[in-house]
Design a protein around this motif. Structure first.
Motif: not given
Length: 173
Positions: A116-130
């Protein structure tokens, strides 16, 4: 065969229907996880002093719907760039988290988050925790299946979420 997945994505009222309506789902329970108080109440969780976050526990048949598919549905219900709540719901009790039970679930979630991070769908970092699963406590009965019990209020609660998801995923989720 039954397996369990636990996802936190803001208000648990908004997280039930997207999973509950999928084939292979036995149950979706609203509740609390990730904290240090045993069997907390809604009021305790809202106080911010228990460490819990609102979440849903999904019991599913992995032969009908895979964990990978559940994670993909999860991403399409949340703002993965907002670590401090979701939409109109703010604070730690509304933070986005994928709680894994096994190393395989952890691997799937991490791989999906990276994609999802590399998909370009969002212009901000993916911060969801695992994070590793902690005890899950079902919420009070009046929180269960909220979308069925109070459809008008459910619609009002999900409107900001739906607008965001439509902007990022191209259709209403």
């Amino acid at each position: 065969m039954k397996e369990t997945a636990i996802f936190a994505g803001g208000c648990f009222w908004c997280m039930v229907k997207p999973f509950d309506t999928q084939p292979g789902i036995f149950s979706v329970t609203s509740g609390y996880t990730g904290g240090h108080v045993v069997n907390p109440t809604y009021e305790q969780v809202c106080s911010g002093k228990t460490g819990h976050t609102e979440a849903v526990e999904i019991v599913y048949d992995p032969e009908i719907i895979s964990y990978e598919e559940l994670v993909e549905i999860y991403w399409q219900q949340t703002d993965p760039t907002d670590a401090f709540g979701q939409f109109q719901d703010r604070g730690d009790s509304y933070r986005p988290v994928i709680f894994y039970q096994t190393q395989e679930q952890k691997f799937v979630a991490e791989k999906s988050r990276a994609a999802l991070q590399t998909s370009g769908r969002y212009d901000q970092p993916i911060v969801t925790k695992i994070e590793q699963q902690k005890p899950f406590y079902p919420a009070e009965e009046y929180h269960q299946d909220f979308y069925q019990k109070d459809p008008k209020r459910y619609q009002a609660e999900t409107t900001p979420r739906q607008k965001f998801l439509q902007a990022h995923w191209g259709k209403e989720k």
